[in-house]
Design a protein around this motif. Structure first.
Motif, PDB file in Angstrom:
ATOM      1  N   PHE A 134       0.849  -1.179   0.000  1.00 16.77           N
ATOM      2  CA  PHE A 134       0.000   0.000   0.000  1.00 16.77           C
ATOM      3  C   PHE A 134       0.892   1.239   0.000  1.00 16.77           C
ATOM      4  O   PHE A 134       1.639   1.477   0.944  1.00 16.77           O
ATOM      5  N   ALA A 135       0.854   1.992  -1.098  1.00 17.39           N
ATOM      6  CA  ALA A 135       1.689   3.196  -1.229  1.00 17.39           C
ATOM      7  C   ALA A 135       0.983   4.183  -2.143  1.00 17.39           C
ATOM      8  O   ALA A 135       0.293   3.783  -3.086  1.00 17.39           O
ATOM      9  N   GLU A 136       1.159   5.456  -1.847  1.00 17.83           N
ATOM     10  CA  GLU A 136       0.561   6.520  -2.655  1.00 17.83           C
ATOM     11  C   GLU A 136      -0.950   6.321  -2.807  1.00 17.83           C
ATOM     12  O   GLU A 136      -1.518   6.467  -3.888  1.00 17.83           O
ATOM     13  N   TYR A 137      -1.589   5.921  -1.689  1.00 15.50           N
ATOM     14  CA  TYR A 137      -3.050   5.758  -1.629  1.00 15.50           C
ATOM     15  C   TYR A 137      -3.570   4.628  -2.519  1.00 15.50           C
ATOM     16  O   TYR A 137      -4.761   4.589  -2.840  1.00 15.50           O
ATOM     17  N   ASP A 165      14.303   4.699 -10.830  1.00 17.32           N
ATOM     18  CA  ASP A 165      15.169   5.325  -9.819  1.00 17.32           C
ATOM     19  C   ASP A 165      14.386   5.734  -8.579  1.00 17.32           C
ATOM     20  O   ASP A 165      14.975   6.024  -7.538  1.00 17.32           O
ATOM     21  N   LYS A 166      13.059   5.783  -8.688  1.00 14.28           N
ATOM     22  CA  LYS A 166      12.229   6.226  -7.572  1.00 14.28           C
ATOM     23  C   LYS A 166      11.789   5.029  -6.725  1.00 14.28           C
ATOM     24  O   LYS A 166      11.089   4.141  -7.211  1.00 14.28           O
ATOM     25  N   PRO A 167      12.200   4.980  -5.463  1.00 12.81           N
ATOM     26  CA  PRO A 167      11.792   3.854  -4.622  1.00 12.81           C
ATOM     27  C   PRO A 167      10.316   3.933  -4.254  1.00 12.81           C
ATOM     28  O   PRO A 167       9.711   5.004  -4.256  1.00 12.81           O
ATOM     29  N   ILE A 168       9.748   2.780  -3.937  1.00 12.81           N
ATOM     30  CA  ILE A 168       8.387   2.719  -3.403  1.00 12.81           C
ATOM     31  C   ILE A 168       8.483   2.816  -1.885  1.00 12.81           C
ATOM     32  O   ILE A 168       9.242   2.079  -1.252  1.00 12.81           O
ATOM     33  N   VAL A 169       7.734   3.718  -1.293  1.00 14.26           N
ATOM     34  CA  VAL A 169       7.749   3.910   0.151  1.00 14.26           C
ATOM     35  C   VAL A 169       6.417   3.415   0.714  1.00 14.26           C
ATOM     36  O   VAL A 169       5.344   3.859   0.288  1.00 14.26           O
TER      37      VAL A 169
END
Length: 235
Positions: A134-137, A165-169
């Motif tokens: 679950f990330a970015e809603y 290059d952008k990690p998933i948080v």
């Protein structure tokens, strides 16, 4: 899904109990009039979903949620819109405003059921080549072969991928992340790092290179890593 309802207002709690009992896949384990009671339940048995009020005496729903290191799925139930942004920053599944219409309640629990089903299947099937976080809603699909390494960031983890290059948080503990990854393919090498074993290019003393990144190798994890790679203790 085993759930608890937490609300200090009796009428709201009764309505929530009634809604829960109308849904076949929900099992109400206990109704709690405050967050401390809920904490006691979580210590005694595994709960899949919490319906959580926010403004409560002694310990607010937000403070209670922040205190949990490993948490069930959470749906906020509140009379106040002002907490919505903070609620979503804590990766709650949904935010229901009182009075809660049953059709809106049903939409929220169906979302929870779908997510719970996905997670359960991942745990039961070791060969599953992906996981959902679950990330970015949103529920985001992550291919296991795309993962380079995972880094702890307070109450979150950052998933670094080959494809971007952008990690998933996402709001997960390192322990919870470890449990969701196949042990044959991933290993924790530091209190703050999990690496994909097939992405390691070299190991040197206190350093492991994964892709273009050099990550630290903790002393307490070194022997286990060397035993898996077949190098003995390379010191």
């Amino acid at each position: 899904m085993k759930c608890i309802a937490v609300d200090d207002e009796a009428p709201s709690l009764y309505l929530l109990e009634d809604n829960i009992r109308r849904v076949p896949f929900l099992k109400l384990v206990r109704s709690c009039s405050n967050a401390l009671e809920a904490m006691e339940v979580l210590q005694q048995e595994k709960i899949d979903l919490i319906f959580l009020d926010i403004e409560m005496p002694e310990l607010t729903g937000l403070a209670f949620l922040k205190s949990l290191t490993s948490r069930p799925l959470v749906i906020f139930t509140t009379a106040y819109k002002k907490y919505a942004i903070e609620g979503y920053s804590l990766d709650v599944l949904d935010y229901l405003l009182k009075p809660i219409p049953f059709d809106r309640f049903l939409k929220a629990v169906n979302k929870a059921y779908e997510y719970h089903t996905l997670i359960t299947k991942q745990r039961e099937t070791a060969a599953t080549p992906y996981l959902f976080v679950f990330a970015e809603y949103s529920l985001m699909k992550v291919d296991l072969q795309d993962i380079l390494y995972i880094e702890a960031l307070k109450d979150y983890v950052k998933i670094f991928l080959l494809s971007t290059d952008k990690p998933i948080v996402t709001k997960l503990s390192m322990k919870a992340m470890e449990e969701r990854l196949p042990a044959a393919a991933f290993m924790r090498i530091h209190k703050s790092f999990i690496v994909a074993l097939n992405k390691i290019s070299f190991i040197r003393k206190h350093i492991v290179k994964v892709g273009a990144k050099e990550v630290p190798l903790g002393d307490s994890y070194r022997d286990a890593l060397y035993s898996i790679t077949g190098n003995g203790n390379a010191g």
